[in-house]
Design a protein around this motif. Structure first.
Motif, mmCIF file in Angstrom:
data_model
loop_
_atom_site.group_PDB
_atom_site.id
_atom_site.type_symbol
_atom_site.label_atom_id
_atom_site.label_comp_id
_atom_site.label_asym_id
_atom_site.label_seq_id
_atom_site.Cartn_x
_atom_site.Cartn_y
_atom_site.Cartn_z
ATOM 1 N N ALA A 182 0.801 -1.218 0.000
ATOM 2 C CA ALA A 182 0.000 0.000 0.000
ATOM 3 C C ALA A 182 0.834 1.269 0.000
ATOM 4 O O ALA A 182 0.309 2.367 -0.157
ATOM 5 C CB ALA A 182 -1.005 0.039 1.155
ATOM 6 N N LYS A 183 2.127 1.145 0.198
ATOM 7 C CA LYS A 183 2.966 2.344 0.056
ATOM 8 C C LYS A 183 3.685 2.214 -1.283
ATOM 9 O O LYS A 183 4.202 1.139 -1.609
ATOM 10 C CB LYS A 183 4.029 2.392 1.155
ATOM 11 C CG LYS A 183 3.472 2.461 2.558
ATOM 12 C CD LYS A 183 4.633 2.666 3.529
ATOM 13 C CE LYS A 183 4.212 2.321 4.937
ATOM 14 N NZ LYS A 183 5.347 2.332 5.864
ATOM 15 N N PRO A 184 3.730 3.289 -2.041
ATOM 16 C CA PRO A 184 4.394 3.180 -3.343
ATOM 17 C C PRO A 184 5.876 2.824 -3.181
ATOM 18 O O PRO A 184 6.513 3.231 -2.214
ATOM 19 C CB PRO A 184 4.242 4.569 -3.958
ATOM 20 C CG PRO A 184 3.429 5.377 -3.024
ATOM 21 C CD PRO A 184 3.227 4.633 -1.755
ATOM 22 N N LEU A 185 6.399 2.058 -4.133
ATOM 23 C CA LEU A 185 7.822 1.749 -4.117
ATOM 24 C C LEU A 185 8.598 3.024 -4.381
ATOM 25 O O LEU A 185 8.220 3.812 -5.234
ATOM 26 C CB LEU A 185 8.144 0.746 -5.222
ATOM 27 C CG LEU A 185 7.546 -0.640 -5.037
ATOM 28 C CD1 LEU A 185 7.696 -1.458 -6.294
ATOM 29 C CD2 LEU A 185 8.226 -1.328 -3.879
ATOM 30 N N HIS A 186 9.676 3.213 -3.650
ATOM 31 C CA HIS A 186 10.463 4.418 -3.878
ATOM 32 C C HIS A 186 11.899 4.046 -4.225
ATOM 33 O O HIS A 186 12.244 2.868 -4.336
ATOM 34 C CB HIS A 186 10.388 5.344 -2.659
ATOM 35 C CG HIS A 186 10.859 4.719 -1.382
ATOM 36 N ND1 HIS A 186 12.201 4.523 -1.124
ATOM 37 C CD2 HIS A 186 10.187 4.226 -0.315
ATOM 38 C CE1 HIS A 186 12.321 3.940 0.053
ATOM 39 N NE2 HIS A 186 11.123 3.741 0.557
ATOM 40 N N VAL A 187 12.712 5.041 -4.364
ATOM 41 C CA VAL A 187 14.071 4.840 -4.847
ATOM 42 C C VAL A 187 14.862 3.837 -3.997
ATOM 43 O O VAL A 187 15.648 3.049 -4.521
ATOM 44 C CB VAL A 187 14.801 6.208 -5.025
ATOM 45 C CG1 VAL A 187 14.568 7.118 -3.851
ATOM 46 C CG2 VAL A 187 16.268 6.043 -5.256
ATOM 47 N N GLY A 188 14.617 3.793 -2.694
ATOM 48 C CA GLY A 188 15.332 2.848 -1.833
ATOM 49 C C GLY A 188 15.051 1.403 -2.205
ATOM 50 O O GLY A 188 15.905 0.534 -2.047
ATOM 51 N N HIS A 189 13.848 1.160 -2.699
ATOM 52 C CA HIS A 189 13.499 -0.210 -3.063
ATOM 53 C C HIS A 189 14.182 -0.661 -4.347
ATOM 54 O O HIS A 189 14.239 -1.850 -4.632
ATOM 55 C CB HIS A 189 11.980 -0.350 -3.194
ATOM 56 C CG HIS A 189 11.275 -0.209 -1.874
ATOM 57 N ND1 HIS A 189 10.513 0.883 -1.561
ATOM 58 C CD2 HIS A 189 11.269 -1.000 -0.782
ATOM 59 C CE1 HIS A 189 10.049 0.749 -0.327
ATOM 60 N NE2 HIS A 189 10.488 -0.383 0.170
ATOM 61 N N LEU A 190 14.680 0.290 -5.114
ATOM 62 C CA LEU A 190 15.397 -0.062 -6.339
ATOM 63 C C LEU A 190 16.630 -0.893 -6.006
ATOM 64 O O LEU A 190 16.877 -1.941 -6.602
ATOM 65 C CB LEU A 190 15.817 1.216 -7.076
ATOM 66 C CG LEU A 190 16.677 0.976 -8.314
ATOM 67 C CD1 LEU A 190 15.830 0.413 -9.440
ATOM 68 C CD2 LEU A 190 17.348 2.258 -8.789
ATOM 69 N N ARG A 191 17.390 -0.440 -5.043
ATOM 70 C CA ARG A 191 18.664 -1.090 -4.744
ATOM 71 C C ARG A 191 18.445 -2.519 -4.257
ATOM 72 O O ARG A 191 19.132 -3.439 -4.673
ATOM 73 C CB ARG A 191 19.446 -0.291 -3.695
ATOM 74 C CG ARG A 191 19.803 1.098 -4.164
ATOM 75 C CD ARG A 191 21.153 1.535 -3.636
ATOM 76 N NE ARG A 191 22.233 0.786 -4.245
ATOM 77 C CZ ARG A 191 23.500 0.870 -3.876
ATOM 78 N NH1 ARG A 191 23.836 1.667 -2.876
ATOM 79 N NH2 ARG A 191 24.424 0.168 -4.473
ATOM 80 N N ASN B 165 -4.330 -8.027 -2.669
ATOM 81 C CA ASN B 165 -4.507 -8.349 -4.093
ATOM 82 C C ASN B 165 -4.230 -7.155 -4.982
ATOM 83 O O ASN B 165 -3.475 -7.242 -5.947
ATOM 84 C CB ASN B 165 -5.923 -8.853 -4.362
ATOM 85 C CG ASN B 165 -6.062 -10.303 -3.942
ATOM 86 O OD1 ASN B 165 -5.060 -11.013 -3.860
ATOM 87 N ND2 ASN B 165 -7.279 -10.731 -3.658
ATOM 88 N N VAL B 166 -4.858 -6.037 -4.613
ATOM 89 C CA VAL B 166 -4.729 -4.839 -5.446
ATOM 90 C C VAL B 166 -3.269 -4.381 -5.467
ATOM 91 O O VAL B 166 -2.696 -4.066 -6.510
ATOM 92 C CB VAL B 166 -5.646 -3.723 -4.886
ATOM 93 C CG1 VAL B 166 -5.344 -2.398 -5.535
ATOM 94 C CG2 VAL B 166 -7.104 -4.107 -5.086
ATOM 95 N N SER B 167 -2.657 -4.406 -4.300
ATOM 96 C CA SER B 167 -1.310 -3.886 -4.176
ATOM 97 C C SER B 167 -0.272 -4.810 -4.830
ATOM 98 O O SER B 167 0.637 -4.355 -5.528
ATOM 99 C CB SER B 167 -1.043 -3.705 -2.690
ATOM 100 O OG SER B 167 0.133 -3.069 -2.463
ATOM 101 N N VAL B 168 -0.446 -6.112 -4.627
ATOM 102 C CA VAL B 168 0.519 -7.064 -5.176
ATOM 103 C C VAL B 168 0.467 -7.078 -6.711
ATOM 104 O O VAL B 168 1.492 -7.161 -7.375
ATOM 105 C CB VAL B 168 0.301 -8.476 -4.574
ATOM 106 C CG1 VAL B 168 1.052 -9.539 -5.356
ATOM 107 C CG2 VAL B 168 0.740 -8.486 -3.108
ATOM 108 N N THR B 169 -0.751 -6.955 -7.253
ATOM 109 C CA THR B 169 -0.874 -6.893 -8.710
ATOM 110 C C THR B 169 -0.040 -5.736 -9.253
ATOM 111 O O THR B 169 0.669 -5.865 -10.261
ATOM 112 C CB THR B 169 -2.358 -6.667 -9.114
ATOM 113 O OG1 THR B 169 -3.136 -7.633 -8.436
ATOM 114 C CG2 THR B 169 -2.557 -6.778 -10.601
#
Ligand code: ARG
Length: 592
Positions: free
Chosen positions: A125-134, A246-250
């Motif tokens: 439910a929280k948008p992926l941000h730059v930290g999640h890239l690494r 479901n909504v978020s994982v999709t």
């Protein structure tokens, strides 16, 4: 198979033995002075004391023996006691041919050990941000490297799907749509199959709830209560939670797919909640967990610690479980289901101490056997050009999607421009396809080429450049090789030969020496969980390939035997670059 350096070192060791000098660490290294020699052996120096002889005397004796070895074309003892070496072309050639004859280039596989890589770690439910890239990019590459080494690998996304953010959403939805059956405790029927929100709505609901909870104490308490009730199994909340998931994982899957990052397990913090009560009991029964200032903790400090490590908290004073509790329960789960030999975690390095606590606690209490290797790779921050953490123009934390888009757009611009300059007629679809592939390499290589623990600057211009230490440069080189191969096949009707038959020219020998570095690069990348080793190798190999290409005519020459040899050499270079790309998590376009 042994690496070139190992083989050369063995030759040197044999010569020292034969001369009667026994040393621990007799090795041949790549020369620090390539203008003087290709390789060097400095082992005579430390032996001088032991044998009470001048190092040069030892070096000369050994050099005499070494000059008989077929491995070297030149051997010279120089002051004060170094041995300078050139490898024999034929010898390197045989080595390269052996590499070429194997699908894994002769890299010995590890045993079939099981490795779990815990990476990605997005919060639902929280948008992926730059930290999640690494985490995603490094984790995927580490996993692919382990797989290449023969390990049985399991990637687990370990979502944050059980915390306060869930309660915040539930509470906010209950205010907006109180009529929904999820909030009616007397409701006994089946809940709707359709989610009461879209991903767009969810992405608006969470931040607004989060904002309200910071400003309004009562609101926050309600959200915390909803979190607890969810965790205790309130039926309507569990049903709503399923919808959020479901909504978020999709949506997450779409982003990870675009990054070519794939998880074998989509587990999360919620997966192991049922284990927590049993685990807490186990920790109490074993005498490890005790109450301290109202909280349940396990001591993890050691005498030898320079800085005292605080105890690992198992339950908060209100009895609630926390991030730690879930990670320990996850370790229990992993041991029971997979018996991993190694577990590798990828998070921001600010969690270094946290993982040290968890690892110690798990091993001390027998949750994880002490034969399991627990590794935390703490990575540095992605910075902007100003040196501070990368921000959007408005000063916020950039979403991962917008970061990817930035690179995509710039890559498309550069590729279309280059196609126009070269007068190529390429359809907009193909251009877009190609630029997506190249953009992914640009973004991943930009990250992976840095040692993980270091911060780096997100520099769109540099990352998307076709020159320098970049992903597009590697791809460009690989595409060049493909094109040579294609033309060779068209002209001669032959498939690329695998074997280099003749005596290599100096230029060919140079390229061969770079090629031979593959074993060391992959092994150190594996042992140190360090994809940047692969980047370094791919970059040096690309440089060597391009200078070979610029210095030699390949397709137009009359000596067809020599041409075959060159094609074999370039073909192997291409295969190696493709393997590096695969290990780093990107692929090579047909043309660019
Ligand atoms: N969700 C966490 C975060 O965003 C990362 C999870 C890392 N993995 C783990 N097993 N703790 O910081």
């Amino acid at each position: 198979m042994k690496s070139l350096i190992e083989l050369l070192s063995e030759e040197a060791k044999k010569a020292f033995d034969k001369a009667g000098y026994e040393g621990q660490d007799i090795r041949v290294n790549i020369s620090a002075r390539p203008d003087l020699c290709e390789y060097q052996c400095n082992a005579a120096m430390p032996l001088a004391g032991k044998y009470k002889k001048a190092p040069l005397v030892i070096a000369e004796e050994v050099a005499g023996i070494l000059s008989e070895s077929p491995a070297f074309s030149r051997v010279e003892a120089v002051k004060p006691g170094f041995i300078n070496l050139d490898a024999s072309g034929r010898w390197i050639c045989d080595h390269i041919n052996e590499m070429a004859g194997d699908d894994s280039f002769g890299v010995d596989k590890q045993s079939d050990s099981t490795v779990i890589v815990d990476y990605g770690g997005p919060n639902v439910a929280k948008p992926l941000h730059v930290g999640h890239l690494r985490s995603a990019v490094i984790g995927e590459s580490v996993k692919r490297i382990c797989r290449f080494m023969g390990c049985n690998t399991i990637g687990d996304i370990h979502m944050g799907d059980w915390g306060l953010q869930m309660g915040l959403i539930i509470h906010e939805v209950s205010l907006r749509k109180p009529e929904l059956p999820y909030f009616d405790e007397s409701f006994k029927g089946e809940y709707p199959k359709e989610a009461p929100f879209t991903i767009g709505e969810l992405e608006e609901i969470y931040p607004s709830a989060s904002k309200k909870s910071k400003e309004d104490e009562a609101y926050r308490e309600e959200a915390m209560k909803a979190t607890l009730e969810l965790q205790e199994g309130r039926r309507g909340y569990r049903a709503l939670w399923d919808h959020i998931m479901n909504v978020s994982v999709t949506d997450m899957k779409k982003i990870y797919d675009a990054l070519d990052v794939h998880f074998e397990l989509w587990n999360g913090e919620s997966t192991v909640q049922d284990r927590i009560p049993g685990m807490v009991q186990y920790l109490k029964d074993g005498g490890w967990a005790y109450m301290s200032e109202g909280a349940l903790v396990v001591d993890v400090a050691r005498e030898s610690d320079k800085k005292k490590l605080p105890p690992c908290m198992i339950l908060k004073s209100d009895g609630a479980s926390l991030y730690n509790t879930t990670d320990l329960a996850t370790l229990m789960d992993r041991e029971e289901n997979y018996k991993p030999d190694r577990i590798i975690y990828l998070t921001d390095k600010r969690q270094n101490m946290y993982f040290e606590q968890i690892f110690r606690c798990a091993v001390k209490t027998g949750i994880t056997p002490d034969t399991t290797e627990l590794v935390h790779i703490g990575f540095g921050t992605v910075n902007g050009k100003d040196g501070g953490p990368y921000k959007t123009r408005e000063g916020g934390v950039p979403r991962l999607e917008s970061l990817i888009k930035e690179i995509d757009d710039e890559m498309l611009r550069k590729i279309s421009e280059s196609n126009r300059e070269k007068g190529r007629d390429i359809s907009p679809e193909e251009e877009r396809e190609t630029s997506k592939t190249v953009a992914l390499a640009a973004i991943k290589y930009g990250d992976l080429s840095n040692q993980a623990s270091k911060d780096y600057i997100f520099d769109t211009d540099k990352f998307t450049s076709f020159e320098g230490d970049t992903g597009p440069y590697i791809l460009y080189t690989a595409v060049r090789i493909r094109s040579i191969m294609r033309k060779y096949e068209e002209e001669t009707g032959d498939k690329c030969p695998c074997i280099f038959k003749g005596e290599p020219t100096p230029a060919e020998k140079s390229l061969m020496k770079e090629i031979a570095g593959f074993h060391e690069a992959v092994r150190s990348a594996f042992n140190e969980c360090a994809p940047h080793r692969i980047c370094g190798y791919a970059h040096d190999l690309s440089d060597a390939m391009n200078s070979f290409y610029h210095g030699n005519r390949i397709l137009g020459i009359d000596d067809k035997d020599h041409q075959k040899d060159m094609i074999a050499l370039i073909g192997l270079t291409g295969r190696l670059l493709e393997t590096c790309a695969e290990l780093l998590g990107f692929s090579i376009p047909e043309r660019m």
